[in-house]
Scaffold this motif. Sequence first.
Motif, PDB file in Angstrom:
ATOM      1  N   ASP A  90      -5.471 -10.029  -4.017  1.00 10.63           N
ATOM      2  CA  ASP A  90      -6.811  -9.461  -4.428  1.00 10.63           C
ATOM      3  C   ASP A  90      -6.609  -8.550  -5.630  1.00 10.63           C
ATOM      4  O   ASP A  90      -7.545  -8.360  -6.519  1.00 10.63           O
ATOM      5  N   SER A  91      -5.514  -7.743  -5.275  1.00 15.75           N
ATOM      6  CA  SER A  91      -5.175  -6.694  -6.525  1.00 15.75           C
ATOM      7  C   SER A  91      -4.810  -7.353  -7.781  1.00 15.75           C
ATOM      8  O   SER A  91      -4.919  -7.040  -8.865  1.00 15.75           O
ATOM      9  N   CYS A 102       2.889  -9.703 -11.973  1.00 16.30           N
ATOM     10  CA  CYS A 102       2.502 -10.231 -10.910  1.00 16.30           C
ATOM     11  C   CYS A 102       2.030 -11.763 -10.694  1.00 16.30           C
ATOM     12  O   CYS A 102       2.205 -12.101  -9.584  1.00 16.30           O
ATOM     13  N   ASP A 135      -4.261  -8.431   0.491  1.00 12.11           N
ATOM     14  CA  ASP A 135      -4.367  -6.967  -0.365  1.00 12.11           C
ATOM     15  C   ASP A 135      -3.674  -7.538  -1.723  1.00 12.11           C
ATOM     16  O   ASP A 135      -4.078  -6.966  -2.789  1.00 12.11           O
ATOM     17  N   GLN A 150       0.857  -1.029   0.096  1.00 15.24           N
ATOM     18  CA  GLN A 150       0.075   0.011   0.144  1.00 15.24           C
ATOM     19  C   GLN A 150       0.978   1.257  -0.095  1.00 15.24           C
ATOM     20  O   GLN A 150       0.585   2.170  -0.839  1.00 15.24           O
ATOM     21  N   ASP A 165      -7.711  -9.002  -9.558  1.00 11.48           N
ATOM     22  CA  ASP A 165      -8.554  -8.101 -10.407  1.00 11.48           C
ATOM     23  C   ASP A 165      -7.914  -7.543 -11.364  1.00 11.48           C
ATOM     24  O   ASP A 165      -8.465  -7.444 -12.639  1.00 11.48           O
ATOM     25  N   TYR A 166      -6.660  -7.623 -11.466  1.00 14.28           N
ATOM     26  CA  TYR A 166      -5.698  -7.308 -12.711  1.00 14.28           C
ATOM     27  C   TYR A 166      -6.121  -8.417 -13.917  1.00 14.28           C
ATOM     28  O   TYR A 166      -6.248  -7.974 -14.843  1.00 14.28           O
ATOM     29  N   LEU A 184       2.032   1.952  -3.501  1.00 11.54           N
ATOM     30  CA  LEU A 184       1.277   2.648  -4.659  1.00 11.54           C
ATOM     31  C   LEU A 184       1.165   3.977  -4.333  1.00 11.54           C
ATOM     32  O   LEU A 184       0.957   4.945  -4.998  1.00 11.54           O
TER      33      LEU A 184
END
Length: 726
Positions: free
Chosen positions: A461-462, A437, A458, A410, A465-466, A413
């Motif tokens: 999940d990222s 990734c 986290d 985090q 999603d990608y 980012l």
Amino acid sequence: MSSYFHRNESIYSKLNKQVENILATITDRYIGSNPPHPFTFRAFCSKGFLRGKDYRYVMDLEERFPEANDGQLVYAWAKLWSDESKEVVLAINCFGPVRVYLNSELVFKSRNIEETNPKRRVNFRIPVKEGWNHFVLEFMKTPSGFGGVFGTGSFKRFPMHFITPSVERNGQEGWIYTGFQDKELEMLPMEGTHEAEGDLVWLPNAKWEKSDLQLTRIFGKKNNQYTISWTKLICKKPGIQTYTLNGKNKGGIELFVNGESVYQSDTEKNFQVAIELPYGEHNVVVKSICHGENWGFELNGGNFSLPVPVEGTDDVWLYAGTFSLETPLRFEEMLRFDILLEGNQGPTYWRLDMPDTWVRPYLENPLFGKWDYPLGVTMYGLLQTGKELNRQDIVDYVLKHIETCTSFFQYSLWDREQYGAAGINTQLSAIDSLDDCGSFGATMLTASKDTDIRGARDVADSIADYIINQQDRLENQALYRRFGSVDFMKDTIWCDDLYMSTPFLSRYYELTNDPAYLDDAVNQFLCYKDYLFIPELQIMSHVYDFKFNTATGVPWGRGNGWVIFSLSELLAVLPKDHPQREELLSFFRELSKGYLALQGENGLWHQVLTDPVSYEETSCTSMFIYAFARGVRFGWLEESNEYIEAVLRGFEGLSKVGIDKKGNVYGVCQGSGYAFTKDYYKHDLTWILNDTHGIGIVLLAGIETLRLKKWLASVNQYSNQRGTLV
């Protein structure tokens, strides 16, 4: 074909068939060469040149000096460290005339073709020496523009950041630059140059213009808000000693030592407080409240030091804020460097008592703490080795590497959003391809099964999603590369991407129990088979190029290895009643048969699978061993004897040909592009010593060889007990 080393230097010559010791030797060498060093923290002035998405510094001097006249000059100066003498690739865009000097020697001079086309990117190679290398850029103002974009030519895996070079700011990250000059500098700055030398003024400003108290200087006047200031008190005497801290405050203050409040005042005071402390380091935190006036504090009476080393400052305090008075002060959550603090104006981080200067973490280790796809499979191999050998030290090393990345996710980012490009997690913070990734993410999920890794969910999940919502796909939902790092890679499908996607999807399915992720992984194999399978050989072409609507037809070794390696990962989690399981098992058997036919005389496979003149390639050999061994143990390969022989002969061959007695791994092909001719793979894609594309895969091959041997022994024992010979 020449050997990588003399057979007497092989690990086989020392350990023979002791697979456990071979694995331990490779692992110990890797960890010894890449110790778990932390990120480097540096001071950074946010008013300096920021980096763009490609990690190059944007030096828009027209914006900074709109009053400059045509013909005037600005100089930018920074330095770069190199562990060895080598060539580096740099890239530049020129808004006007630019000269680049390296260690006072001219290494680049713009031409009219660059000066009149600011969108034209020029890559060039230059030799850097071991140690510090000083770069000076000379920019001239013309009607066409002023400045440029300069930095790394290879930003994905090897971005570089430059260090502020002057004596006064040594250790900070970034460039310093002059105001506009009417004539060329008579002497360029170099190592040891002070900013005060000559008549130059170096920017951005490093000194405060006003002598306000430090919190007013840093944060301004923030009525009814508070900050925290953090230092370490170093107690050097043995036993418990009494330390008298004294100081003064303007505005409200509360002083904490190791989380315990030892002094508080809402009004301006001189104060003194005695505390008893043992030998060691102790957290000292000052909570300061602004009452609308000049605010700050002094604290003396101890040996103070920064909570973490920060290059580029002599200060002993870190500052963070401002916070609402309703925000509780939670030391365990706030006194960390891998999180953002929830400030009154949104997320914030630690600052220094210098103009616009923040603390930033940077990755300056070649491998440890880095997130990229080769290290994903390297960490997977190390993790499984640690478990197989019952070596908790190896497992802990892997977990520390992974959590170094995920715990700062985090933050990275936010860092990228603030400064244009993050100093850490350079790929994880800027995902735009499967390479960024899937591989490391799959290993992270495997490690997370047994251990709670900070930030891992986290990140998972990222990534999911990608892959599901952002990665480009064809109409049949096959993952493909709509764009590439270079133009010729656009509109292609690579068999490599089965590894960059399907192991992660399989493990994310295990995490979420959502069959959509598993079905997506299944679909990828069936689609990729349609595009890349070579039926007459029962192996895969490396790439399908939609620009020509054809596969390349070249069976690159590691690309094929990724396919069957990843298929074995999927089959291991695929339910027995899945409707496509038999189709995938049939595909696994077809591929296995094709690869088995191409095993070389030394037990290894070749860089181009069908070309025995191409070099013996270690990573693809390891993946075929891995898949064959699993296929036998899990019953996927019905005629198993020839595959058992291939596994044993393959790992013995690796031990004789690809691994030396010190655990160095040879013959691993470097990261690839692609071509329609095998000559590119044979001659341009040379092998690299101890390349991370192969180390972990070799370990996994050894683990599966070991497991196969144990399985065979148990089967023989069971059969002998039943009176049956095997």
